[in-house]
Write an enzyme that holds these catalytic residues in place. Structure first.
Site, short mmCIF file in Angstrom:
data_model
loop_
_atom_site.label_atom_id
_atom_site.label_comp_id
_atom_site.label_asym_id
_atom_site.label_seq_id
_atom_site.Cartn_x
_atom_site.Cartn_y
_atom_site.Cartn_z
N PRO A 284 0.87 -1.12 -0.27
CA PRO A 284 0.19 0.14 -0.04
C PRO A 284 0.85 1.34 -0.08
CG PRO A 284 0.07 -1.08 2.24
CD PRO A 284 0.69 -1.80 1.22
N ARG A 323 -2.35 16.22 -9.59
CA ARG A 323 -3.54 15.14 -9.87
C ARG A 323 -4.71 15.64 -10.20
NH1 ARG A 323 -5.47 12.33 -6.26
NH2 ARG A 323 -5.56 10.33 -7.61
N CYS A 354 1.22 29.03 -15.56
CA CYS A 354 0.79 29.53 -16.93
C CYS A 354 0.03 28.51 -17.85
CB CYS A 354 1.88 30.04 -17.80
SG CYS A 354 2.65 31.45 -16.80
N1 LLP Z 1 2.54 -1.64 -6.00
C1 LLP Z 1 2.70 -1.46 -7.33
C2 LLP Z 1 3.50 -2.45 -8.18
C3 LLP Z 1 2.48 0.00 -7.94
O1 LLP Z 1 2.46 0.09 -9.22
C4 LLP Z 1 1.59 0.82 -7.14
C5 LLP Z 1 1.13 2.01 -7.52
C6 LLP Z 1 1.44 0.45 -5.62
C7 LLP Z 1 2.11 -0.55 -5.31
C8 LLP Z 1 0.91 1.40 -4.64
O2 LLP Z 1 -0.54 1.68 -5.12
P1 LLP Z 1 -1.49 2.66 -3.97
O3 LLP Z 1 -1.61 1.57 -2.66
O4 LLP Z 1 -0.64 3.98 -3.58
O5 LLP Z 1 -2.50 2.93 -4.69
N2 LLP Z 1 0.13 8.54 -9.43
C9 LLP Z 1 -1.22 7.88 -9.37
C10 LLP Z 1 -1.18 6.63 -8.58
C11 LLP Z 1 -0.25 5.63 -9.57
C12 LLP Z 1 -0.11 4.41 -8.81
C13 LLP Z 1 0.98 3.61 -9.42
N3 LLP Z 1 1.26 2.62 -8.78
C14 LLP Z 1 -2.18 8.85 -8.62
O6 LLP Z 1 -1.75 9.83 -8.14
O7 LLP Z 1 -3.31 8.48 -8.30
#
Ligand code: LLP
Length: 431
Positions: A284, A323, A354
């Site tokens: 997570p 985001r 800008c």
């Molecule tokens: N493990 C892997 C292999 C991943 O690719 C990701 C996220 C995570 C864990 C963690 O996921 P989380 O628990 O944070 O949802 N920039 C985007 C989110 C991209 C997530 C990419 N991978 C945003 O701002 O929503």
């Protein structure tokens, strides 16, 4: 974690209007108490209930040495996806064996660093990568524990840019028989690699347990197949991250909501196959830090376009929080120095870049805003600082860690000198 006292917004015991004065704005403020509570939940709802389980915090959500230290002190592991994140975790004193390395195109130098420092796991994303790891380990007389990332072919419900588990994906091995089985065979035969099992990550900001369960079913079928075909005993499964959080009205679910059904299925399947139950890992990111931080801004220009909209501009924007512009993400804002005042108007909060798309809050109901007010945008702890940029040569803001009324700097604000530190005027332009 958040409360209002004498009309001021407090976060983990700190008056955030005072923090804005002390450190300047824009400013990211992280609550240590909030982060530690998430670790407690993970211990209680997951780690204590499944022997051999691990939580590898996905550093991509927020990666600084201070954050890595918090993760380390909590006894958790860390998931890194680049040489830079790996370097940051090591610099924070993270034991290499508790670092897990993910990524779809790990560079030769990144793999070399990972092997040389002896990270705990490499999550292999494709056939070429296994060969690279085997060669690096062979040359050094080392061994590496690996898992295979697979794309289980499920479609999770989230923004298209952040779903990763469908078959058409740049991540992982597709579950085609002629791809995955020979790949497993090669991993098992590779003399310097210990093949432990499978990894999936299906997407981010998810609220539904069913795509997770579908992915687990697909992976359990693999477990069965590789046992029957090659006698391979899978000893580890990594279920990725993706658990959703509250930005505005979404209802956050407890970890058990997602994990219990998967753990039940895993237990039943391994028991039926007469295999020892595997270690289970989750990764997570957002759900640990997302709502553990807020961003502070100072209100500047206010512009009313008669009959259309009122723009309230702040001193940050898409450079510290991409985001809303990138995923149409929606946040909640509060005027921290008028925290008791009722909403009086609907405004659009924009940044100072800008770009017309540089909007932080669309149609936000706020008390009458005036220049100099402090705006707090909530739940900006994940993918805010970590996706910040220097667009328009705006310095990246400072990060402060707060706990029970105490505040400490975790990242210094960039200076103008920092912005040009690596820049060189070519000598030929000097004459
Ligand atoms: N493990 C892997 C292999 C991943 O690719 C990701 C996220 C995570 C864990 C963690 O996921 P989380 O628990 O944070 O949802 N920039 C985007 C989110 C991209 C997530 C990419 N991978 C945003 O701002 O929503």
């Amino acid at each position: 974690m958040m409360e209002t006292k004498n009309g001021r917004l407090f976060f983990d015991g700190c008056d955030v209007t005072e923090l804005a004065k002390k450190y300047g704005t824009p400013l990211y403020v992280y609550s240590q108490t909030a982060i530690e509570r998430r670790f407690d939940e993970l211990r209680r709802d997951f780690l204590d209930r499944w022997p051999g389980s691990r939580v590898a915090y996905a550093a991509k959500a927020f990666c600084t040495t201070g954050m890595c230290r918090l993760v380390e002190r909590a006894g958790m592991c860390v998931d890194v996806v680049s040489g830079g994140e790996l370097y940051t975790a090591l610099a924070a004193g993270f034991p290499p064996e508790r670092i897990e390395f993910n990524g779809n195109n790990k560079l030769p130098g990144e793999l070399e660093l990972a092997v040389d420092r002896g990270v705990g796991r490499i999550i292999v994303d494709g056939a070429h990568e296994l060969e690279a790891i085997e060669a690096l380990c062979a040359a050094r007389g080392k061994r590496m524990k690996v898992l295979y990332r697979v794309t289980p072919g499920v479609k999770a419900d989230s923004h298209d840019y952040i779903v990763t588990g469908k078959k058409d994906s740049k991540f992982g091995f597709p579950l085609d028989e002629d791809v995955i089985y020979p790949a497993v065979e090669r991993a098992v035969a590779a003399p310097h690699v210990d093949f432990l099992g499978f990894h999936f990550h299906i997407g981010s900001q998810l609220f539904d347990a069913s795509p997770y369960l579908q992915a687990v079913e697909a992976v359990l079928e693999l477990v069965r197949q590789v046992r029957d075909r090659f006698g391979v005993r899978v000893s580890e499964l990594n279920l990725g991250g993706g658990f959703g959080i509250t930005y505005t009205t979404e209802e956050r679910r407890p970890y058990r909501y997602y994990l219990d059904p998967m753990l039940e299925r895993i237990a039943a399947c391994f028991d039926a196959l007469e295999l020892p139950r595997p270690a289970v890992v989750i990764e997570p990111g957002r759900s640990i830090v997302g709502d553990a931080a807020l961003s502070l801004y100072t209100v500047g220009a206010i512009k009313e376009i008669a009959g259309v909209r009122k723009y309230v501009a702040v001193d940050g924007g898409m450079t510290d929080n991409i985001r809303p512009a990138l995923y149409q993400a929606v946040y909640r804002g509060i005027l921290a120095n008028k925290a008791d005042a009722a909403p009086a108007e609907t405004v659009t909060v924009c940044g100072k870049c800008c770009e017309s798309g540089d909007i932080l809050l669309r149609d936000a109901a706020l008390p009458a805003a005036e220049s100099g007010d402090i705006l707090a945008v909530l739940s900006t702890g994940a993918y805010g600082y970590s996706m910040a940029s220097n667009y328009n040569s705006n310095p990246i803001p400072a990060v402060v860690l707060v706990k029970d009324g105490r505040d400490e700097l975790m990242v210094r604000r960039q200076s103008y000198e920092d912005l040009i530190r690596n820049q060189i005027i070519p000598a030929s332009l000097n004459s």
